[in-house]
Design an enzyme around this catalytic site. Structure first.
Site, mmCIF file in Angstrom:
data_model
loop_
_atom_site.group_PDB
_atom_site.id
_atom_site.type_symbol
_atom_site.label_atom_id
_atom_site.label_comp_id
_atom_site.label_asym_id
_atom_site.label_seq_id
_atom_site.Cartn_x
_atom_site.Cartn_y
_atom_site.Cartn_z
ATOM 1 C CB THR A 189 34.380 36.900 112.928
ATOM 2 O OG1 THR A 189 33.186 36.169 113.204
ATOM 3 C CG2 THR A 189 35.172 36.213 111.833
ATOM 4 C CE LYS A 198 21.204 28.146 109.895
ATOM 5 N NZ LYS A 198 21.709 27.144 110.820
ATOM 6 C CD GLU A 199 22.364 38.681 111.294
ATOM 7 O OE1 GLU A 199 21.564 39.193 110.510
ATOM 8 O OE2 GLU A 199 23.472 39.182 111.576
ATOM 9 C CG PHE A 236 25.069 27.292 102.273
ATOM 10 C CD1 PHE A 236 24.471 26.995 103.479
ATOM 11 C CD2 PHE A 236 25.461 28.601 102.028
ATOM 12 C CE1 PHE A 236 24.251 27.973 104.429
ATOM 13 C CE2 PHE A 236 25.246 29.592 102.965
ATOM 14 C CZ PHE A 236 24.644 29.275 104.168
ATOM 15 N N GLY A 283 24.774 38.332 101.023
ATOM 16 C CA GLY A 283 24.958 39.610 101.716
ATOM 17 C C GLY A 283 25.110 39.340 103.194
ATOM 18 C CB CYS A 326 29.001 36.928 108.563
ATOM 19 S SG CYS A 326 28.539 37.312 110.255
ATOM 20 C CE LYS A 367 32.141 41.188 110.183
ATOM 21 N NZ LYS A 367 32.985 40.103 110.650
ATOM 22 N NE ARG A 387 24.865 44.017 110.254
ATOM 23 C CZ ARG A 387 25.349 43.617 111.435
ATOM 24 N NH1 ARG A 387 26.424 44.207 111.949
ATOM 25 N NH2 ARG A 387 24.788 42.629 112.105
HETATM 26 N N1 LIG Z 1 25.748 38.671 113.036
HETATM 27 C C1 LIG Z 1 26.069 37.407 112.843
HETATM 28 O O1 LIG Z 1 25.304 36.629 112.273
HETATM 29 C C2 LIG Z 1 27.408 36.882 113.314
HETATM 30 C C3 LIG Z 1 27.611 35.488 113.366
HETATM 31 C C4 LIG Z 1 28.828 35.019 113.820
HETATM 32 C C5 LIG Z 1 29.837 35.907 114.186
HETATM 33 N N2 LIG Z 1 29.621 37.243 114.098
HETATM 34 C C6 LIG Z 1 30.692 38.153 114.537
HETATM 35 O O2 LIG Z 1 30.374 38.623 115.853
HETATM 36 C C7 LIG Z 1 30.832 39.970 116.000
HETATM 37 C C8 LIG Z 1 29.661 40.867 116.392
HETATM 38 O O3 LIG Z 1 28.724 40.856 115.342
HETATM 39 P P1 LIG Z 1 27.251 41.448 115.510
HETATM 40 O O4 LIG Z 1 26.536 41.154 114.230
HETATM 41 O O5 LIG Z 1 26.685 40.984 116.803
HETATM 42 O O6 LIG Z 1 27.591 43.010 115.600
HETATM 43 P P2 LIG Z 1 26.628 44.235 115.972
HETATM 44 O O7 LIG Z 1 27.113 45.367 115.206
HETATM 45 O O8 LIG Z 1 25.193 43.792 115.844
HETATM 46 O O9 LIG Z 1 26.884 44.448 117.543
HETATM 47 C C9 LIG Z 1 28.100 44.896 118.065
HETATM 48 C C10 LIG Z 1 27.804 45.626 119.375
HETATM 49 O O10 LIG Z 1 29.048 45.956 119.997
HETATM 50 C C11 LIG Z 1 28.889 47.227 120.609
HETATM 51 N N3 LIG Z 1 30.221 47.812 120.871
HETATM 52 C C12 LIG Z 1 31.123 48.283 119.974
HETATM 53 N N4 LIG Z 1 32.232 48.707 120.621
HETATM 54 C C13 LIG Z 1 32.038 48.484 121.930
HETATM 55 C C14 LIG Z 1 32.822 48.683 123.097
HETATM 56 N N5 LIG Z 1 34.053 49.206 123.021
HETATM 57 N N6 LIG Z 1 32.317 48.343 124.302
HETATM 58 C C15 LIG Z 1 31.071 47.813 124.382
HETATM 59 N N7 LIG Z 1 30.273 47.582 123.322
HETATM 60 C C16 LIG Z 1 30.752 47.904 122.106
HETATM 61 C C17 LIG Z 1 28.055 48.014 119.627
HETATM 62 O O11 LIG Z 1 27.436 49.122 120.247
HETATM 63 C C18 LIG Z 1 27.055 46.946 119.169
HETATM 64 O O12 LIG Z 1 25.885 46.946 119.973
HETATM 65 C C19 LIG Z 1 31.483 40.351 114.662
HETATM 66 O O13 LIG Z 1 32.859 40.100 114.738
HETATM 67 C C20 LIG Z 1 30.836 39.386 113.685
HETATM 68 O O14 LIG Z 1 31.657 39.131 112.579
HETATM 69 C C21 LIG Z 1 28.420 37.751 113.693
#
Ligand SMILES: NC(=O)c1ccc[n+]([C@@H]2O[C@H](COP(=O)([O-])OP(=O)(O)OC[C@H]3O[C@@H](n4cnc5c(N)ncnc54)[C@H](O)[C@@H]3O)[C@@H](O)[C@H]2O)c1
Length: 436
Positions: free
Chosen positions: A121, A152-153, A250, A258, A261, A264, A329
């Protein structure tokens, strides 16, 4: 297709496993060597229903592999997904350093024409910065795509396999046809792939999360008013949710949103608005209401037990920010537990899957119970924070017997007021009359 997913967190791992499941050759690359070592042995770093089977099956079939060699993985790919974290910077804006570092690596290691997809994102304008970073070293043509993720997680595999829609910001025919081919297996029931320009795709993700967060804060505000005027927010929710213009999703009040997403993304969008001279006053209020709401459960504890909790033992059910995940988180449980400890209470916590994660975060400050009933034994109150299924229909007689005082504070409105009354509990929930 040959796919490289950089970042094997919640998003990257789900996307990679699902794309492998539809027959693509997928490499998941991450700088976290421990995570990658575990994944190679089918040990997942997160709890996500159904994901373990997908990872195991596709690794066994040779369609999914994991590596710490990000450059090497990029070199074999036709499409690279950037799925690394974008945590908030000090001023609330999204920290793009990981995304841009990956884009730089992509430019240095690409070995053929490449589609570079931003899954993380990211604020409007990031696609142009990714293109700059890739372009500095690129020796082949490349196409930047913005493909925000809406999973969605807790239901991530299902959400990716059967999305409501796929949003794609793309500005070349090659990128559009490549992405349409990749997503075709997931939209066979007619759900739309919505192509748009890059900026609109980037904006869509933030607008979606901002709208969802707004609904939650709105309902929490309404719930608090219901308490003051003697209304029941459950009735109000059903009354408004049946209006087709509003819809039922919702609208559940609770202990505040919390997760990784909403908090932040709301902050980052508000920052984007401020930087562009266009205040998003609604979002500032959404955030302020949410910060207050995370303190509501503690206020209710004080009403029930007084504000000096020295010597009190308080049971907390639910630590994850929502059910079916171990993600803590920004979980409301963390704010509540801090408040309880500061007031002198001993906290005994239970969660069906998040206790390992909670031990990392809370250490010795909290006692962890092996079962939900062990948590309530000898406690002065039970506080329900996360609406896990196993907390929905507990044995109330057993709880009452185990508690030192029959006090339940329910942050998710799980229990019927008349039942609590009949059983002689002191029961406080969100936006509904208290049972004394
Ligand atoms: N978690 C959710 O439900 C969700 C849903 C939609 C969008 N997003 C977005 O997706 C993105 C990732 O979220 P997430 O929850 O999967 O994050 P996360 O923290 O679970 O995973 C991120 C991964 O990226 C790796 N990483 C960081 N820098 C790196 C690099 N330079 N090279 C290789 N790997 C690297 C980290 O080691 C980690 O394993 C964010 O922007 C988040 O906002 C998350």
């Amino acid at each position: 297709m040959n796919i490289c997913i950089v970042g094997t967190g919640y998003v990257g791992l789900v996307v990679g496993a699902c794309l492998a499941e539809t027959g693509n050759q997928v490499v998941g690359a991450d700088v976290d060597a421990t995570k990658i070592d575990g994944l190679k042995q089918n040990q997942l770093p997160i709890y996500e229903p159904g994901l373990d089977h997908l990872v195991e099956r596709n690794q066994a079939a040779g369609r999914l592999r994991f590596t710490t060699d990000v450059g090497g993985a990029v070199a074999t790919a036709d499409v690279v997904f950037i799925a690394v974290g974008t945590p908030p910077d000090e001023d609330g804006s999204a920290d793009l350093s990981h995304v841009l570092a990956v884009a730089d690596t992509v430019g240095k290691h690409m070995a053929r024409e490449l589609v570079v997809v931003t899954k993380s994102t990211v604020p409007v304008g990031t696609a142009a910065r990714v293109a700059d970073a890739v372009g500095r070293n690129a020796r082949h043509p490349f196409h930047v795509v913005s493909n925000p993720e809406f999973l969605k997680e807790g239901a991530a595999v299902d959400d990716f396999m059967k999305p409501d829609r796929v949003v794609l910001g793309a500005e070349s025919d090659h990128a559009r046809s490549c992405m349409a081919e990749l997503y075709a297996p997931f939209v066979r029931t007619g759900k739309p792939i919505i192509f748009m320009d890059l900026a609109s795709a980037e904006m869509t993700k933030y607008a979606a999360n901002a709208m969802l967060a707004t609904r939650i804060s709105f309902m929490n505000d309404i719930a608090n008013l219901c308490e003051r005027v003697g209304a029941n927010v459950d009735m109000v929710r059903r009354g408004i949710g049946s209006d087709e213009r509003i819809g039922p999703a919702f609208l559940f009040p609770g202990p505040g949103y919390g997760g990784s997403c909403f908090p932040k993304d709301v902050k980052a969008l508000a920052k984007t608005a401020r930087s562009n001279g266009s205040g998003l006053r609604i979002l500032e209020a959404v955030e302020a209401v949410n910060d207050d709401q995370k303190r509501r459960l503690m206020q209710k504890v004080c009403v029930a037990l007084g504000s000096d909790l020295r010597g009190a033992r308080i049971a907390v059910w639910g630590l994850a920010f929502k059910p079916n995940t171990d993600d803590m988180r920004e979980s409301p449980a963390l704010v509540l537990i801090d408040d309880l400890l500061n007031a002198g209470a001993n906290v005994v916590a239970h969660d069906p899957v998040a206790m390992t994660e909670a031990r990392h975060r809370l250490g010795e400050r909290v006692t962890f119970a092996a079962s939900s009933y062990e948590a309530v034994t000898g406690a002065d109150a039970l506080i329900v924070v996360t609406d896990w299924n196993e907390y929905r229909h507990p044995d109330f007689a057993r709880i009452k017997e185990a508690l030192r005082r029959p006090v339940i504070i329910d942050g998710r409105n799980l229990y019927a007021l008349d039942r609590m009354q009949r059983m002689g509990f002191t029961y406080h929930s969100i936006g509904r009359p208290a049972v004394a």
